[in-house]
Design an enzyme around this catalytic site. Structure first.
Site, PDB file in Angstrom:
ATOM      1  N   GLU A 239       0.860  -1.194   0.000  1.00 54.07           N
ATOM      2  CA  GLU A 239       0.000   0.000   0.000  1.00 54.07           C
ATOM      3  C   GLU A 239       0.888   1.233   0.000  1.00 54.07           C
ATOM      4  OE1 GLU A 239      -2.773   0.524   3.190  1.00 54.07           O
ATOM      5  OE2 GLU A 239      -3.686  -1.457   2.977  1.00 54.07           O
ATOM      6  N   GLU A 292     -13.673   5.683  -0.444  1.00 53.07           N
ATOM      7  CA  GLU A 292     -14.591   4.767   0.236  1.00 53.07           C
ATOM      8  C   GLU A 292     -15.291   5.504   1.384  1.00 53.07           C
ATOM      9  OE1 GLU A 292     -12.608   0.792   0.902  1.00 53.07           O
ATOM     10  OE2 GLU A 292     -10.957   1.867  -0.073  1.00 53.07           O
ATOM     11  N   LYS A 295     -15.210   4.294   5.348  1.00 53.54           N
ATOM     12  CA  LYS A 295     -13.983   4.088   6.129  1.00 53.54           C
ATOM     13  C   LYS A 295     -14.021   4.981   7.363  1.00 53.54           C
ATOM     14  CE  LYS A 295     -10.029   2.932   4.929  1.00 53.54           C
ATOM     15  NZ  LYS A 295      -8.600   2.954   4.547  1.00 53.54           N
ATOM     16  N   GLU A 301      -9.039   9.487   5.341  1.00 53.03           N
ATOM     17  CA  GLU A 301      -9.220   8.039   5.175  1.00 53.03           C
ATOM     18  C   GLU A 301     -10.215   7.713   4.055  1.00 53.03           C
ATOM     19  OE1 GLU A 301      -7.708   5.314   6.597  1.00 53.03           O
ATOM     20  OE2 GLU A 301      -6.284   6.785   7.357  1.00 53.03           O
TER      21      GLU A 301
END
Length: 321
Positions: A239, A292, A295, A301
């Protein structure tokens, strides 16, 4: 270049539409955080390499070898060779949780899954690993000082490195220059974090000059492995990314910085290795495919995606064919 396909959103497109999106780009590898059948099946016959994950809460159940064999049969083997599953990850950043019990489960479960792959004679095409945060290191600067935390070395890290070495599997690490820059903006320049031109930082021991923070982070891991006698294990960056939006208090966040980071990241990792491993390219997975909305945590985030849930670009980093 790979992409992390997270699913923590209630407005994300169907796996079939995601497949079409990924196929319109130069992305060749996809990593998911489970074994979602709809996603794995959607990517059948695409030639895209897949990484799947044993969820953290499933790890304990796979201490049983029969359960591990059943898991591999039902979540990996049944999709081969149509979907090119290449890596199975046991959990995500487990060692960051400082839970000695679950820490002790990781290597035995990795071994059980590998044994299941051997039984099926697919151990040469499917590798087993687990991704770490940089919190597994007690020291990371300068890179030559890289060392694993002493509380993890004997019962987790050494057996894991032995397993990775024996099976030809990579050490996987999540590296986020953004978080290092955010926590120490007075000591780390934005140019150094974003792969932009800068004077560089010299490691006083090796005399190697570092022009970006990610190389320094990765080489700290190479140093830590070398101190334990392992110099044959490759690293995969499982990541890395930069948020495009955040709260007012979150330093260094912008669409432009995210675009610059990921554009420069791709140019860098596809053309050269790190100072310690010059010329040795490493697979790198950008986080993430989508913003997203479910999250938890600060606004950043939910804003690491290259794409919005409607599949429009947040910013263009030159991935389209």
């Amino acid at each position: 270049i790979g992409i992390n396909y997270g699913q923590l959103g209630n407005n994300l497109p169907t796996p079939q539409r995601v497949r079409e999106l990924v196929q319109s780009t130069t992305i060749t590898k996809v990593k998911i955080y489970d074994t979602n059948a709809a996603i794995i099946e959607a990517f059948a016959n695409t030639g895209i390499e897949f990484t799947v994950m044993v969820k953290n809460e499933q790890i304990h159940s796979l201490l049983d070898a029969h359960a591990a064999q059943k898991w591999v049969n039902e979540n990996v083997a049944c999709y081969l060779p149509a979907t090119q599953i290449r890596t199975i990850l046991v959990g995500n950043e487990i060692l960051a949780g400082n839970d000695d019990q679950i820490n002790g489960w990781i290597v035995p479960v990795m071994q059980n899954i590998h044994s299941a792959l051997v039984t099926l004679r697919i151990d040469n095409q499917v590798k087993v690993s687990t991704p770490h945060s940089l919190s597994v290191l007690s020291s990371s600067y300068p890179p030559s000082s890289g060392a694993f935390r002493t509380d993890l070395v004997s019962h987790v890290i050494k057996p894991m490195l032995q397993f990775l070495s024996q099976t030809g599997s990579p050490f996987m690490v999540n590296t986020y220059p953004y978080f290092a820059y955010k926590s120490s903006p007075l000591n780390i320049t934005l140019a150094y974090a974003l792969f932009l031109p800068n004077a560089g930082v010299v490691d006083p021991k090796t005399k190697l000059r570092y022009y970006n923070l990610m190389d320094a982070q990765v080489d700290a891991v190479y140093s830590a492995m070398a101190k334990l006698g392992f110099q044959d294990i490759g690293i995969v960056v499982s990541e890395t990314g930069w948020p495009s939006a955040g709260d007012p208090t979150e330093f260094g966040v912008s669409v432009n910085n995210a675009m610059v980071y990921n554009r420069n990241l791709i140019a860098h990792v596809t053309s050269m290795g790190t100072p310690m491993r010059h010329g040795k390219l490493m697979d790198t997975y950008i986080f993430a495919l989508f913003n997203e909305n479910q999250k938890p945590g600060p606004t950043t985030e939910r804003n690491f995606g290259l794409f919005k849930p409607d599949m429009s670009v947040v910013y263009d980093i030159g991935l389209f064919k």
